[in-house]
Each structure stands twice: as C-alpha cells, then as structure tokens.
Design a protein around this motif. Sequence first.
Motif, PDB file in Angstrom:
ATOM      1  N   ARG A 118      40.178  46.681  47.307  1.00  0.00           N
ATOM      2  CA  ARG A 118      40.390  48.282  46.272  1.00  0.00           C
ATOM      3  C   ARG A 118      40.003  46.866  44.789  1.00  0.00           C
ATOM      4  O   ARG A 118      39.907  48.202  43.810  1.00  0.00           O
ATOM      5  CB  ARG A 118      41.854  48.176  46.769  1.00  0.00           C
ATOM      6  N   LEU A 119      40.982  46.231  44.512  1.00  0.00           N
ATOM      7  CA  LEU A 119      40.671  45.533  43.244  1.00  0.00           C
ATOM      8  C   LEU A 119      39.714  45.185  42.502  1.00  0.00           C
ATOM      9  O   LEU A 119      39.351  45.467  41.677  1.00  0.00           O
ATOM     10  CB  LEU A 119      41.686  44.681  43.001  1.00  0.00           C
ATOM     11  N   ALA A 120      38.630  44.915  43.688  1.00  0.00           N
ATOM     12  CA  ALA A 120      37.329  44.571  43.642  1.00  0.00           C
ATOM     13  C   ALA A 120      36.557  46.117  43.135  1.00  0.00           C
ATOM     14  O   ALA A 120      35.891  46.280  41.949  1.00  0.00           O
ATOM     15  CB  ALA A 120      36.684  43.848  44.925  1.00  0.00           C
ATOM     16  N   ALA A 121      36.535  47.557  43.765  1.00  0.00           N
ATOM     17  CA  ALA A 121      36.688  48.067  43.623  1.00  0.00           C
ATOM     18  C   ALA A 121      36.786  48.894  42.197  1.00  0.00           C
ATOM     19  O   ALA A 121      35.756  49.380  41.383  1.00  0.00           O
ATOM     20  CB  ALA A 121      36.525  49.742  44.629  1.00  0.00           C
ATOM     21  N   LEU A 122      38.056  48.379  41.855  1.00  0.00           N
ATOM     22  CA  LEU A 122      38.837  48.791  40.326  1.00  0.00           C
ATOM     23  C   LEU A 122      37.866  48.382  39.568  1.00  0.00           C
ATOM     24  O   LEU A 122      37.830  48.578  38.190  1.00  0.00           O
ATOM     25  CB  LEU A 122      40.025  49.009  40.743  1.00  0.00           C
ATOM     26  N   LEU A 139      36.422  41.234  51.651  1.00  0.00           N
ATOM     27  CA  LEU A 139      37.349  41.029  51.900  1.00  0.00           C
ATOM     28  C   LEU A 139      38.783  41.991  52.302  1.00  0.00           C
ATOM     29  O   LEU A 139      37.852  42.624  53.141  1.00  0.00           O
ATOM     30  CB  LEU A 139      38.018  41.576  49.990  1.00  0.00           C
ATOM     31  N   ASP A 140      39.620  41.779  52.494  1.00  0.00           N
ATOM     32  CA  ASP A 140      40.722  41.955  52.594  1.00  0.00           C
ATOM     33  C   ASP A 140      41.103  43.524  52.199  1.00  0.00           C
ATOM     34  O   ASP A 140      40.842  43.643  51.071  1.00  0.00           O
ATOM     35  CB  ASP A 140      42.275  40.882  52.635  1.00  0.00           C
ATOM     36  N   PRO A 141      41.647  44.563  52.500  1.00  0.00           N
ATOM     37  CA  PRO A 141      41.789  45.892  52.215  1.00  0.00           C
ATOM     38  C   PRO A 141      42.220  45.529  50.298  1.00  0.00           C
ATOM     39  O   PRO A 141      41.815  46.485  49.736  1.00  0.00           O
ATOM     40  CB  PRO A 141      42.850  46.559  52.601  1.00  0.00           C
ATOM     41  N   GLU A 142      43.355  45.317  49.975  1.00  0.00           N
ATOM     42  CA  GLU A 142      44.304  45.207  48.897  1.00  0.00           C
ATOM     43  C   GLU A 142      43.143  43.863  47.813  1.00  0.00           C
ATOM     44  O   GLU A 142      43.070  44.868  46.844  1.00  0.00           O
ATOM     45  CB  GLU A 142      45.679  44.265  48.946  1.00  0.00           C
TER      46      GLU A 142
END
Length: 747
Positions: A227-231, A221-224
């Motif tokens: 980040r949302l997936a990890a959150l 995934l792209d960085p953003e």
Amino acid sequence: MSEPVVVVDFGTLTTSAALVGGDREGLLREPGTGGASWPTAVYRDPAGAVTIGSAATARQRAAPDALITWNSPPERNPALIALMLRHAARAAAARAGGPVARLVLTWGVAGLAQERVRRLLLAVGERAGFTEVELLPRSLAAAAGAPGPPVPEGAVVLVYDLGHTACRVALVRRTGPAAYESLGEAGASGCAGRAMDDLVAAHLRAIGGERLAAAVATGHLDPEAARLAALRFDLQLRETARRVRHELSRSLRTVDCVTPAAAAFELGHETLDELVEPLVEEAVDLGLDLLDEHGLEPADLARVVAVGGLVHMPLVRRVLSAGFPMPIRYGESAQLGVLHGAATLVRATPPRLAQPMPRADEQPLTWDVPGARVHRWLVEPGGKFEAGAPLLVVRTPDGALRRLRARDRAGVLVRQHAAPGTVLGDGDWLATVTGGGSSSRGNGARPRRPARDDGPGRLVHHGSRVDFVAFSPDGQRLLTAGGTEHALIWDVATTVRHLTLRVDGEVESVAFAPDGRTAALGGQKAVTVRHTHTGTTVRSLSDQPRATGLAYSPDGTKLAVVATGGSTSLVRADSGERLWRRPVGSGGIWASPDGEWLVVAADEGQAFVCQLRTGTTRSVLGRTAATRHLGWVVAAAFGPDGDVVVTSGIDGRIAAWRLPSAELLWTYADLPTTRGLAFLDGGRHVLAAGFDGVVLDAATGRLVTKATWRETTTAMAATANGELLALAQGDAVRIVPAADLLRGGAR
C-alpha cells in the motif's frame, strides 16, 4: 491605515502571506528557503512535531500518510489551514514585534458563496490565533491587483482564476476607489491543473508500458508495504506529470523519467497541447458562458484578468486571447498577484468615522453601517479613547471587517448598546460617550490619506498607476505613463509638469529619442512620435498598432517596435519606412549602447539577441530550461560597454549574460518580483527594483545592499550617467540619487 494586518493568499498548492501596515507591505517568507511562497503542506511526525512547506513535502515519500495537503481527505483540511495560518501568525509577530490581531484571508470564488465554508474559515482563522478574521474573494483581489490603472467606477471586469484544483471565473464591478463587488461566479474542477496532470500521468503510464509496470510491481511485498509503495508511486507519478506540464509550458521538448528504474521518455509541447486543449477550451468557455448568463458580450468588458498557475501555459494564453477583443491582463506572478491585490485593497480601505454628535454631557454614538453585525468592542465601558480611535469592530454583510472610529475629539465610553452578534440598522445608537463633541466634518467624511512627502528625493504625482518611466538623454525631463491615454513630461529639477501628451487608447510603451526633442508613444492604434516641447505629432506609424516595446538606436535614426502578436520591426525614425521585420518578441525591447544588439523579450522565459542592423537572431538568452526565466522577461538593462546584459522574469530571478554568446554569467534569485533593472556606479553595480530593491555586484551577482520600498516599484528608469533614478510607486514617481540606493536602507 496604521494597524498591522496579515494578508494570506491560501492556495491548494502554494500559500503566500504579507504583513501590511500603513503604506507598506512586506512578504512573510518561508523559513529556510526564503521563498516568497511555500507549499501548502504540513508534516506531522510520530511525536507530533509539525513541519510546514518545503520541509514537509521533502518528507512525503518517506511517510506519505503523515503529510497533509489539499489532496488529503477533506476532514484534514481544517487542520492544514489552521497550521499554515499559525505559521503566518508567528512570522508576522516576529516582524511586527508582537502579535497581530487581524487576518485577511483570500479564498476561491465558489467557496465564499457557501455559508458553511465561510463559517469554517472564520473559525479556523480564529483558532490560528487571530481575533479578527476577514474573508476576501480572490476575484476581487485579482481585479484590484491587475497591472495597469484601476478601471473606471461602474466598469465590469471578467476574472479567470485558473488553478490546480479548480478553474473559477467571476464578473466583478468596481464600485468605488477601493471597492469591488462580484456580480456572478462559476467554476469547474474537471478542467483545472490537477485534471490536466491526470491526463499527462495516464499518458506516461501508457508509454511506460511493461517496463514501468515492472518497476513499480508490489506483488512481492506484504499488504501494508504494498500500500505504501503504491502511494509513493502515485505521488511520484503526479509529481512527474506536473513537472512535465510546467516544463512544456516554457520549452518545446522535455526528457524525464517516472522512476530511475523505468525508461526515460521524451515529450513535445504538441503532445501536451493535444492532451489538454479540450480542458483549456472548457475553462475559457466558463467565462463566455457567464457573460451570456448576464446578457453581456466580451466587448462590454473593461478588462479581462487571468491569475493562477495555468496562466503560464502558452496554450491557455492563446485560447484566452482568441476569445476576447482586448489584451488579457496577467498578474505579476502566479504566486503573488492575488496577494498584492489583496494588500492593495486592505491598505486602501478607509476607516469608518462616527456620525457628528451634538454637544452634551452624554451623547449618542452612531455610524451608517446597516446590516453589519457587531464583532467585538475595542473600548470597554469606562474606558477612555483618543480622537479618531477605533471603538468597535463590525462584520459587514459581504463578510468584511470594519473598525468604527470616534471622530476628532477624545472622550470616555459610558455605555454599550449593542452586544457582539447584534445586527445593526441604519443609524442605530451603539454607544453613549462623554467628553466628546460635535465634529466640523460632514456626514460620511473620510480622512485624507497623508501626502507621501516623507520619503527621500523629489516626488511627481502622476495621478494614476505608473507603468512606464523614461528620462530624457540629458536627464532634465522625465516621461511617465500608466495605462491611461495620457503620458506626462516633467521637469526633473522642479517636478513641475511640463507637457501632457494624449494617444488613442492606453499608452502601452514609451521611449525618448536620443536627441531629446521627440519621444515615441505606443498606443492601441498606432505608434506616434511627438515633439517633447510642444506636444505636436511629428509622425504616426499606423502600421505599428499595440506596440508593447519601443527602443531607439543610439544614433536616433532607427526605432525598434515590438507589436502585439509576436513580431519585431525596425523602422526609420524620420520616415517610418520599415527596414526589417522578424516573427519574434512579445514584450519589451532594449538596445545596446554601442548600437550593435537588440534584446527582445519573448514568452516562455526567453529573450532573443538580434543584430540591430539586420534583425538576425544571434543567440537566445535562456535557451535551456535550467537557464530561462519563469513566465516571461519583464526587465533588462545593458552594461555601459554593451557586452553584458541583465534580465529578469516575473519570478524576480535576475540573470547576467555575456553577448553575443548568451553565456550565463551569474544569477540572483532572492526577489519575489522585479520590474526594473539599471547599471549604476559606472557599471560596477546593478540595481533591481520590485517589491523591494537589491544592489548587486555587476561582476559576480553578489548582494551588496538591500532597500525596502514603501510601495512596490512598478517601473524604473536611470539617467544616462546613472546618477538619478526614477522609481514608480503607486500613482507617483520618486526621483532619488543613485548614491542613496548604493548606501542601502528604506526608501
């Protein structure tokens, strides 16, 4: 009190609120779900629209950044509190028919000791639309709302508040009829529910292994998006950990998964205990250390009270019980116990009356409130006031708001001598009035609370909180008891007290014998069987101490006893000879009218169905997690044929079961708490009573009608023919015809 007040118990996970006015309190339920409490969460969509509670948490996975919870950055907390309080203000205004000015907000012990936090909460409350904001420590509310009668004045109570983000303890002393003070406080976050969930989450990561890691991989995934997936995964993992902890608090094993793509796992309660027991011991040690700091021993305490979500964990209860020589008092509900205690204190706080004034055209007005600070005036210069009207509001040194009232003559306020913010001394001249006069009341006189004689039915005044009621088999006498050493027997027709019975320690259970000539009383040292006409002791069962439940067989020859520690015995009523003993039970017990079955309440939301004759367990009510009650079973009632029983837990959920198979027939879940159940109208209806009352169709569980109580019903009994009901409310019991309840309405 007659003015409406909004009382809010603001928790880090859930919030509950009530509108209190006069002698009544009514829950402000969550819109949509109708729940007695709602998640402490706010969701703001891109357009700025705000969603609160369950509807907000439902959107957290889609847009986790837009969700505000107590886990959000600290700078977002004021907005979270204000938006939640604004919702409570709107709900209260809709219920009261207009804006409600006064807010009482409970808060954690440690926070109230910090002036910065105090000022923040006062400002946020006013920003939410309230003109008068008062802060009440949760420890004081928990002490006031604990089951049983109030402790004697001067007695010390240890309060455990075991929550999600912090575990707090406080030493509280009762200083008056409606007054408590905090003697000392302590707290820690490393042993709270969130810390436990972190341990469970780490364990789930470990057992998930490579398959779980692959299921949540974000390298593509792209960085953003990563980040949302990890959150989202972190939220899901925390939710799973909390769900596992809750499930293993009421069952032996659970099967779950973190994500659909990960492997399912199975965990047992022994694994949870091993993970979190050090944290539980640390939490309990907070209270023991606080006692040491004040030079006290556990035996010096009048009571130990525990509230908060962690009290439902059996491990917490075991460790607490091991540390103290007296039974621990748990709130009626993890969500509502503190709220109910706060409402009790708000209702019981007496108004402050002006000191008597000398006769003159212009007279000084003074009150005895040294150290208080003027908050605002309610009557401006030139304004008229009625006798007993509130003239100004002050904030006392402990942060409470008090209305200062005129005495018993009307008048006109000429001048104010103390501006808002002024700190008052003893006897300061605060205002000049005309048209008043001296009062016949002495200094500091308090108005008597009106007698509660405006309700239906007949009233008996027990004198302290009533926790147990029982009718004699013929319905002509009523037995009441409430946590003191006395049980009272009343004549139902005249409401005249017939007899006072005394036991060693508090009365913890009662039962009328089927012949009506004797009654069994469970005390702290023994079960005693007493003659109900003379009061003499017929026999004492000294090997049955601390009985939490008593039930006679229908023929009166046997007595079933549930003892503290988790055992149930059946003894001969005439000799006390034990017939059997089984290691089940930790609360109430009920016998079927046909003499075939006993239903024995247990922890973890279950109840055992045992054969009365042998004690053999035939089935378990609530065997699965989906069918059991939350917490423990607090009430039960058999249908007239003995083949159906209804039960209720501390969560208020009512369930009907077929016996002996334990088949679940129906459930009803729209009451916040239920303290009494009874079949009415020949078994066609079921009455459930608690904060409010409902009448249900016994065959389907369908709601027939509702009843609104003036006070919370703490216990209930019905006559054998189901025609009369005894509703314990506060320090009195109201005897009403069942037909009135079937018609619904206010009670």
